[in-house]
Design an enzyme around this catalytic site. Structure first.
Site, PDB file in Angstrom:
ATOM      1  N   TYR A 177       0.834  -1.203   0.000  1.00  0.00           N
ATOM      2  CA  TYR A 177       0.000   0.000   0.000  1.00  0.00           C
ATOM      3  C   TYR A 177       0.863   1.246   0.000  1.00  0.00           C
ATOM      4  O   TYR A 177       0.586   2.211  -0.716  1.00  0.00           O
ATOM      5  CB  TYR A 177      -0.930   0.010   1.227  1.00  0.00           C
ATOM      6  CG  TYR A 177      -1.922   1.152   1.185  1.00  0.00           C
ATOM      7  CD1 TYR A 177      -3.167   0.981   0.587  1.00  0.00           C
ATOM      8  CD2 TYR A 177      -1.595   2.400   1.710  1.00  0.00           C
ATOM      9  CE1 TYR A 177      -4.069   2.031   0.516  1.00  0.00           C
ATOM     10  CE2 TYR A 177      -2.495   3.455   1.639  1.00  0.00           C
ATOM     11  CZ  TYR A 177      -3.730   3.270   1.043  1.00  0.00           C
ATOM     12  OH  TYR A 177      -4.619   4.298   0.968  1.00  0.00           O
ATOM     13  N   PHE A 206      -8.009  21.239 -24.770  1.00  0.00           N
ATOM     14  CA  PHE A 206      -8.278  19.811 -24.852  1.00  0.00           C
ATOM     15  C   PHE A 206      -9.495  19.533 -23.972  1.00  0.00           C
ATOM     16  O   PHE A 206      -9.678  20.172 -22.944  1.00  0.00           O
ATOM     17  CB  PHE A 206      -7.088  18.931 -24.463  1.00  0.00           C
ATOM     18  CG  PHE A 206      -7.447  17.483 -24.646  1.00  0.00           C
ATOM     19  CD1 PHE A 206      -7.614  16.970 -25.919  1.00  0.00           C
ATOM     20  CD2 PHE A 206      -7.723  16.677 -23.560  1.00  0.00           C
ATOM     21  CE1 PHE A 206      -8.052  15.656 -26.104  1.00  0.00           C
ATOM     22  CE2 PHE A 206      -8.159  15.369 -23.736  1.00  0.00           C
ATOM     23  CZ  PHE A 206      -8.316  14.856 -25.016  1.00  0.00           C
ATOM     24  N   THR A 207     -10.295  18.568 -24.383  1.00  0.00           N
ATOM     25  CA  THR A 207     -11.608  18.340 -23.745  1.00  0.00           C
ATOM     26  C   THR A 207     -11.526  18.203 -22.223  1.00  0.00           C
ATOM     27  O   THR A 207     -12.125  18.985 -21.483  1.00  0.00           O
ATOM     28  CB  THR A 207     -12.265  17.094 -24.356  1.00  0.00           C
ATOM     29  OG1 THR A 207     -11.340  15.999 -24.261  1.00  0.00           O
ATOM     30  CG2 THR A 207     -12.614  17.320 -25.822  1.00  0.00           C
ATOM     31  N   ASP A 231       1.266  20.153 -20.407  1.00  0.00           N
ATOM     32  CA  ASP A 231       0.601  18.872 -20.621  1.00  0.00           C
ATOM     33  C   ASP A 231       1.578  18.035 -21.441  1.00  0.00           C
ATOM     34  O   ASP A 231       1.725  18.219 -22.649  1.00  0.00           O
ATOM     35  CB  ASP A 231      -0.719  19.075 -21.370  1.00  0.00           C
ATOM     36  CG  ASP A 231      -1.463  17.759 -21.593  1.00  0.00           C
ATOM     37  OD1 ASP A 231      -0.828  16.698 -21.507  1.00  0.00           O
ATOM     38  OD2 ASP A 231      -2.679  17.806 -21.867  1.00  0.00           O
ATOM     39  N   LYS A 242      -0.476   7.489 -23.400  1.00  0.00           N
ATOM     40  CA  LYS A 242      -0.082   7.802 -24.783  1.00  0.00           C
ATOM     41  C   LYS A 242       1.417   7.516 -24.949  1.00  0.00           C
ATOM     42  O   LYS A 242       1.810   6.369 -25.093  1.00  0.00           O
ATOM     43  CB  LYS A 242      -0.401   9.266 -25.099  1.00  0.00           C
ATOM     44  CG  LYS A 242      -1.879   9.521 -25.374  1.00  0.00           C
ATOM     45  CD  LYS A 242      -2.712   9.607 -24.142  1.00  0.00           C
ATOM     46  CE  LYS A 242      -4.066  10.231 -24.379  1.00  0.00           C
ATOM     47  NZ  LYS A 242      -4.889  10.233 -23.162  1.00  0.00           N
ATOM     48  N   ARG A 265     -13.723  14.900 -33.774  1.00  0.00           N
ATOM     49  CA  ARG A 265     -13.034  15.996 -33.089  1.00  0.00           C
ATOM     50  C   ARG A 265     -13.528  17.292 -33.725  1.00  0.00           C
ATOM     51  O   ARG A 265     -12.815  17.961 -34.451  1.00  0.00           O
ATOM     52  CB  ARG A 265     -11.511  15.876 -33.212  1.00  0.00           C
ATOM     53  CG  ARG A 265     -10.907  14.678 -32.528  1.00  0.00           C
ATOM     54  CD  ARG A 265     -10.604  14.802 -31.053  1.00  0.00           C
ATOM     55  NE  ARG A 265     -11.708  14.727 -30.141  1.00  0.00           N
ATOM     56  CZ  ARG A 265     -11.585  14.349 -28.860  1.00  0.00           C
ATOM     57  NH1 ARG A 265     -10.426  13.971 -28.386  1.00  0.00           N
ATOM     58  NH2 ARG A 265     -12.610  14.353 -28.060  1.00  0.00           N
ATOM     59  N   PHE A 279     -19.331  14.336 -25.934  1.00  0.00           N
ATOM     60  CA  PHE A 279     -18.991  13.489 -27.085  1.00  0.00           C
ATOM     61  C   PHE A 279     -18.828  12.021 -26.717  1.00  0.00           C
ATOM     62  O   PHE A 279     -19.031  11.144 -27.538  1.00  0.00           O
ATOM     63  CB  PHE A 279     -17.708  14.007 -27.762  1.00  0.00           C
ATOM     64  CG  PHE A 279     -16.526  14.037 -26.834  1.00  0.00           C
ATOM     65  CD1 PHE A 279     -16.337  15.118 -25.983  1.00  0.00           C
ATOM     66  CD2 PHE A 279     -15.621  12.988 -26.792  1.00  0.00           C
ATOM     67  CE1 PHE A 279     -15.258  15.149 -25.100  1.00  0.00           C
ATOM     68  CE2 PHE A 279     -14.547  13.017 -25.918  1.00  0.00           C
ATOM     69  CZ  PHE A 279     -14.370  14.092 -25.070  1.00  0.00           C
TER      70      PHE A 279
HETATM   71  N1  F0G Z   1      -4.245  15.740 -22.321  1.00  0.00           N
HETATM   72  C1  F0G Z   1      -4.262  15.372 -23.597  1.00  0.00           C
HETATM   73  C2  F0G Z   1      -3.527  16.187 -24.605  1.00  0.00           C
HETATM   74  C3  F0G Z   1      -4.967  14.225 -23.990  1.00  0.00           C
HETATM   75  O1  F0G Z   1      -4.976  13.869 -25.267  1.00  0.00           O
HETATM   76  C4  F0G Z   1      -5.662  13.476 -23.014  1.00  0.00           C
HETATM   77  C5  F0G Z   1      -6.447  12.312 -23.383  1.00  0.00           C
HETATM   78  C6  F0G Z   1      -5.612  13.915 -21.692  1.00  0.00           C
HETATM   79  C7  F0G Z   1      -4.886  15.040 -21.375  1.00  0.00           C
HETATM   80  C8  F0G Z   1      -6.355  13.189 -20.600  1.00  0.00           C
HETATM   81  O2  F0G Z   1      -5.731  12.004 -20.281  1.00  0.00           O
HETATM   82  O3  F0G Z   1      -7.333  10.196 -20.959  1.00  0.00           O
HETATM   83  O4  F0G Z   1      -5.408   9.746 -19.428  1.00  0.00           O
HETATM   84  O5  F0G Z   1      -7.354  11.045 -18.648  1.00  0.00           O
HETATM   85  N2  F0G Z   1      -6.735  12.018 -24.558  1.00  0.00           N
HETATM   86  C9  F0G Z   1      -7.429  10.852 -25.037  1.00  0.00           C
HETATM   87  C10 F0G Z   1      -7.580  10.939 -26.525  1.00  0.00           C
HETATM   88  C11 F0G Z   1      -8.698  10.548 -24.337  1.00  0.00           C
HETATM   89  O6  F0G Z   1      -8.205  10.024 -27.093  1.00  0.00           O
HETATM   90  O7  F0G Z   1      -7.084  11.879 -27.153  1.00  0.00           O
HETATM   91  P1  F0G Z   1      -6.511  10.678 -19.813  1.00  0.00           P
END
Ligand code: F0G
Length: 487
Positions: A77, A129-130, A220, A263, A387, A454
């Protein structure tokens, strides 16, 4: 070998040891599956998908070394040895002093946004970014786009379309004062712009400007290793520098970073925050306990952290990165050779189709990029991602749709997963959809979730001749979509 990309120069520096069968489907099966999924590729079952280009997130193939690392997971843990391996890898390759693990990128975004944003403050960034913007807004911040104009133009050949426009940033500082700005949010490579990189010159200039005003720069780092490749390829003075060194230099101009390790780092789950400031670290390390888990696991198993530590190192090998970007570019070049409209230059993690150019007869409110993803799935079982307007969501202040200039469908390439033959099959399917583009109908949204719509929205086809909703479809869905959502 040199830096020149050609179709013979980037064969993968690995061979295949284990295979996973793919599902082949018929057109009738796909029509059924897409209808069940409300024409949203996120709602398809993966068993109904042939080649899955939904995302490069968590979809990588791990190496034998990473799998071996999974076997030495220390599931204590507290104080797991794998955490210390991960911490050392981040310190060595990214260069930050203090590390907080999180279960994935948005866990890290949540924590940094809560700690670093005061309600009402602005968060300038190189395109939204979303999940990043959603967490900034949840913390009371207001995102503002300060990317260069070229980023919003799919055909601009600018080599660093992810760059911050210093004049836009300066104007914001002049208007709001340094106090009104939480931090500058820089992403390398910029996902929503098409995987476009930021130059070293630009980040240095951003650093200098922010230093003059006492503003922090947070990165990021999700696809920053891929960004380093583009600097090596395109920026003067970097051609002979290893990607690992370029990455570390870039990070040195920033104060902190968050990461979706799903990624670049070649793992199926994981993320982190890394900062230089001890006070900020202590706040984050405290908060992670509340939302993710103890500060030495942050929602991850020990084995996940070990795989991540190894993946970080593998992701920064020049030969690997050359093949990674080479594969994405191979697909892009096939499409460009057929004059299919894609975002240029081809970015790091995906080829982005320009849905406006596919479907000039469809207004943006008819979700052309969603249409394109649906048509591609129907044609061949290939899964892509919207997108465009659906991803952009609504303005929290007015409740109206954001209308992004870019209306794109993303063919995202998982790392070390598909072969060049798969890329050929993908290109041929896109060509078929392109050739049939004139017959495409629009969609309307029949279910709209409140957050990050989305992912879970549902759509129905519009009437072919009039473009209006069909009576039958509207009647079968009594819950209209257009309730304004705050985020
Ligand atoms: N920042 C970027 C640039 C991303 O592309 C993503 C996720 C995140 C943050 C968030 O990270 O998914 O680990 O919580 N992108 C995915 C995509 C979902 O399909 O582009 P996460």
């Amino acid at each position: 070998m040199g830096q020149q990309f050609g179709r013979r120069s980037w064969a993968e520096p690995w061979k295949i040891k284990m295979v996973e069968p793919l599902t082949m489907t018929s057109r009738a099966q796909r029509e059924r599956a897409l209808a069940e999924a409300g024409c949203n590729t996120f709602l398809l079952r993966s068993d109904d998908v042939y080649i899955d280009l939904l995302t490069d997130s968590g979809t990588s193939a791990m190496s034998d070394r990473q799998w071996a690392g999974m076997m030495v997971g220390d599931e204590s843990y507290a104080g797991s040895r794998n955490f210390y391996h991960l911490e050392a890898a981040i310190q060595r390759y990214y260069g930050y002093r203090h590390v907080v693990p999180t279960h994935q990128g948005r866990g890290a975004e949540h924590l940094i946004s809560r700690v670093a944003i005061r309600p009402g403050q602005w968060v300038p960034g190189n395109m939204y970014f979303t999940t990043t913007r959603a967490h900034q807004e949840q913390a009371g911040g207001q995102f503002i786009d300060v990317i260069i104009d070229e980023a919003h133009d799919p055909s601009s050949p600018h080599p660093f379309k992810g760059n911050i426009d210093l004049a836009k940033l300066e104007a914001l500082i002049a208007r709001e004062g340094a106090e009104g700005i939480a931090y500058v949010s820089v992403a390398g490579t910029v996902n929503m712009a098409g995987g476009q990189p930021v130059s070293m010159t630009n980040i240095k200039a951003v650093r200098a400007l922010c230093d003059r005003h006492g503003i922090k720069v947070y990165l990021d780092a999700t696809r920053m290793a891929e960004n380093a490749f583009f600097i090596q390829e395109r920026e003067e003075g970097y051609a002979n520098r290893p990607i690992a060194e370029i990455l570390r230099e870039f990070c040195s101009y920033t104060d902190a970073a968050w990461m979706s390790a799903k990624k670049d780092s070649l793992v199926n789950i994981g993320g982190w925050l890394a900062v230089n400031d001890l006070g900020l670290f202590e706040e984050l390390r405290n908060l992670v306990v509340l939302y993710e888990g103890l500060h030495t696991y942050g929602g991850l198993a020990g084995r996940d952290m070990e795989a991540m530590a190894i993946g970080i190192e593998e992701s920064l090998q020049d030969d690997y990165m050359r093949s990674r970007i080479g594969q994405v570019r191979y697909l892009g070049e096939l499409l460009a050779d057929w004059d299919i409209p894609i975002v240029q230059p081809v970015g790091g993690h995906a080829v982005f189709l320009d849905a406006r150019a596919f479907y000039p007869h469809l207004p943006q409110a008819h979700f052309p990029a969603q249409v394109l993803a649906a048509e591609l799935y129907l044609d061949s079982g290939i899964r892509a991602m919207e997108r465009g307007i659906a991803s952009a969501g609504r303005d929290p202040a007015t409740g109206d749709h954001h209308y992004p200039r870019l209306e794109l469908t993303r063919l995202t390439i998982p790392r070390r997963v598909y072969t060049q033959a798969h890329m050929d099959v993908v290109a041929e399917s896109v060509k078929c959809v392109w050739d049939a583009r004139g017959a495409a109908r629009g969609l309307h949204m029949v279910y709209e979730p409140r957050y990050l719509r989305f992912f879970q929205a549902r759509f129905e086809w519009r009437d072919r001749s009039t473009g209006s909703r069909t009576g039958q479809e509207a009647a079968s869905h009594p819950h209209p979509a257009a309730e304004p959502a705050p985020v």
